[in-house]
Design a protein around this motif. Structure first.
Motif, PDB file in Angstrom:
ATOM      1  N   PRO A  81       9.711  10.027  38.847  1.00  0.00           N
ATOM      2  CA  PRO A  81      10.899   9.177  38.870  1.00  0.00           C
ATOM      3  C   PRO A  81      10.613   7.747  38.427  1.00  0.00           C
ATOM      4  O   PRO A  81       9.456   7.343  38.251  1.00  0.00           O
ATOM      5  CB  PRO A  81      11.304   9.211  40.342  1.00  0.00           C
ATOM      6  N   ALA A  82      11.672   6.988  38.273  1.00  0.00           N
ATOM      7  CA  ALA A  82      11.501   5.560  38.024  1.00  0.00           C
ATOM      8  C   ALA A  82      10.787   4.900  39.185  1.00  0.00           C
ATOM      9  O   ALA A  82       9.909   4.063  39.005  1.00  0.00           O
ATOM     10  CB  ALA A  82      12.857   4.902  37.797  1.00  0.00           C
ATOM     11  N   ILE A  97      18.474   1.020  37.225  1.00  0.00           N
ATOM     12  CA  ILE A  97      17.657   2.176  36.861  1.00  0.00           C
ATOM     13  C   ILE A  97      18.519   3.086  35.993  1.00  0.00           C
ATOM     14  O   ILE A  97      19.548   3.595  36.448  1.00  0.00           O
ATOM     15  CB  ILE A  97      17.155   2.918  38.114  1.00  0.00           C
ATOM     16  N   GLU A  98      18.085   3.294  34.772  1.00  0.00           N
ATOM     17  CA  GLU A  98      18.934   3.993  33.807  1.00  0.00           C
ATOM     18  C   GLU A  98      18.174   5.094  33.095  1.00  0.00           C
ATOM     19  O   GLU A  98      17.076   4.876  32.585  1.00  0.00           O
ATOM     20  CB  GLU A  98      19.476   2.992  32.780  1.00  0.00           C
ATOM     21  N   GLY A  99      18.791   6.289  33.066  1.00  0.00           N
ATOM     22  CA  GLY A  99      18.269   7.398  32.276  1.00  0.00           C
ATOM     23  C   GLY A  99      17.201   8.183  33.013  1.00  0.00           C
ATOM     24  O   GLY A  99      17.178   8.264  34.234  1.00  0.00           O
ATOM     25  N   GLY A 100      16.331   8.802  32.238  1.00  0.00           N
ATOM     26  CA  GLY A 100      15.250   9.600  32.803  1.00  0.00           C
ATOM     27  C   GLY A 100      15.514  11.087  32.691  1.00  0.00           C
ATOM     28  O   GLY A 100      16.646  11.542  32.846  1.00  0.00           O
ATOM     29  N   PRO A 101      14.469  11.887  32.454  1.00  0.00           N
ATOM     30  CA  PRO A 101      14.659  13.331  32.298  1.00  0.00           C
ATOM     31  C   PRO A 101      14.891  14.070  33.599  1.00  0.00           C
ATOM     32  O   PRO A 101      15.498  15.143  33.608  1.00  0.00           O
ATOM     33  CB  PRO A 101      13.340  13.773  31.654  1.00  0.00           C
ATOM     34  N   HIS A 102      14.426  13.518  34.746  1.00  0.00           N
ATOM     35  CA  HIS A 102      14.499  14.213  36.025  1.00  0.00           C
ATOM     36  C   HIS A 102      15.163  13.282  37.031  1.00  0.00           C
ATOM     37  O   HIS A 102      16.237  12.760  36.745  1.00  0.00           O
ATOM     38  CB  HIS A 102      13.087  14.649  36.436  1.00  0.00           C
ATOM     39  N   SER A 104      15.825   9.797  39.396  1.00  0.00           N
ATOM     40  CA  SER A 104      15.649   8.352  39.252  1.00  0.00           C
ATOM     41  C   SER A 104      14.782   7.783  40.365  1.00  0.00           C
ATOM     42  O   SER A 104      13.909   6.952  40.125  1.00  0.00           O
ATOM     43  CB  SER A 104      17.013   7.653  39.261  1.00  0.00           C
ATOM     44  N   VAL A 105      15.041   8.211  41.597  1.00  0.00           N
ATOM     45  CA  VAL A 105      14.283   7.748  42.766  1.00  0.00           C
ATOM     46  C   VAL A 105      13.936   8.954  43.617  1.00  0.00           C
ATOM     47  O   VAL A 105      14.825   9.754  43.966  1.00  0.00           O
ATOM     48  CB  VAL A 105      15.083   6.736  43.623  1.00  0.00           C
ATOM     49  N   THR A 106      12.672   9.124  43.945  1.00  0.00           N
ATOM     50  CA  THR A 106      12.244  10.131  44.905  1.00  0.00           C
ATOM     51  C   THR A 106      11.984   9.432  46.229  1.00  0.00           C
ATOM     52  O   THR A 106      11.236   8.455  46.286  1.00  0.00           O
ATOM     53  CB  THR A 106      10.969  10.851  44.432  1.00  0.00           C
ATOM     54  N   ALA A 131      20.020  11.975  41.289  1.00  0.00           N
ATOM     55  CA  ALA A 131      19.586  10.624  40.959  1.00  0.00           C
ATOM     56  C   ALA A 131      18.626  10.132  42.038  1.00  0.00           C
ATOM     57  O   ALA A 131      17.563   9.603  41.754  1.00  0.00           O
ATOM     58  CB  ALA A 131      20.784   9.698  40.831  1.00  0.00           C
ATOM     59  N   VAL A 132      19.022  10.318  43.291  1.00  0.00           N
ATOM     60  CA  VAL A 132      18.123  10.086  44.423  1.00  0.00           C
ATOM     61  C   VAL A 132      17.808  11.448  45.013  1.00  0.00           C
ATOM     62  O   VAL A 132      18.716  12.164  45.449  1.00  0.00           O
ATOM     63  CB  VAL A 132      18.762   9.174  45.482  1.00  0.00           C
ATOM     64  N   TYR A 133      16.540  11.816  45.012  1.00  0.00           N
ATOM     65  CA  TYR A 133      16.145  13.160  45.430  1.00  0.00           C
ATOM     66  C   TYR A 133      15.222  13.096  46.630  1.00  0.00           C
ATOM     67  O   TYR A 133      14.267  12.309  46.655  1.00  0.00           O
ATOM     68  CB  TYR A 133      15.454  13.886  44.280  1.00  0.00           C
TER      69      TYR A 133
END
Length: 204
Positions: A81-82, A97-102, A104-106, A131-133
């Motif tokens: 994540p980011a 926080i923008e984009g990302g393949p998986h 954004s925040v773990t 987005a938040v996982y």
């Protein structure tokens, strides 16, 4: 780019970190990333996975503040994540926080805070993600997190199925989600602002 996970009281401020094949910043306790711009990274943006002591709930007091993270995970595409927001009593505040393949925040650990951020366009290449996982079920002592006053938008862009804004997966518990704005959470019945898979004690 900057590995400070064995150091305390480090402040990384007003920096631009980009075009790096691995990770951006790894923080130790009582440290912060402030007003940074991180992009074009092969791995994660900022990692706070070990800041604090879970057994005693000793706070890590590490923070990412007023920073922008985009175009990360260029090489490590999955579960990178980011921001890895772990440890005890750490936070991400006022960030974009923008984009990302998986994801954004773990989020894991104890008593961490995600607040006043703008988070958009996560999971552009994978399904069944947020987005938040959170995957806290295997360790039920991971709890006490608060997610508040964030702006989530364009979630599930491209109509990918099972993309959530906040995803408490695998029996996660003990999370409070309040005062957030969710806009354009797409793909119909399989996408949600807040979704729990076997989750409990999720206060919304």
């Amino acid at each position: 780019a900057i590995d400070a996970h064995l150091a305390d009281y480090v402040k990384i401020e007003n920096v631009e970190i980009s075009s790096f094949g691995l990770n951006g910043v790894q923080l130790g306790a009582n440290s912060s990333v402030v007003s940074a711009d991180l992009y074009d990274l092969g791995g994660y943006g900022v990692n706070m996975f070990g800041d604090g002591h879970p057994a005693t709930l000793t706070p890590g007091n590490s923070h990412v503040v007023n920073s922008r993270i985009r175009d990360w995970a260029k090489w490590q595409r999955v579960y990178t994540p980011a921001v890895v927001l772990g440890g005890v009593a750490n936070s991400v505040r006022h960030c974009q926080i923008e984009g990302g393949p998986h994801s954004s925040v773990t989020l894991y650990g104890n008593d961490n805070t995600l607040a006043y951020n703008e988070i958009s366009r996560p999971s552009q290449e994978f399904n069944d993600m947020g987005a938040v996982y959170m995957n806290l079920g295997p360790n039920p002592l991971n709890r006490g997190h608060v997610i508040h006053n964030n702006f989530f938008h364009d979630i599930g862009e491209g109509r990918r199925p099972l993309i959530q804004a906040v995803y408490a997966d695998d029996g996660s518990m003990g999370v409070t989600v309040h005062s957030n704005v969710f806009y354009r959470v797409a793909c119909g019945e399989t996408c949600h602002a807040v979704h729990g898979n076997g989750a409990s004690y999720i206060n919304v």
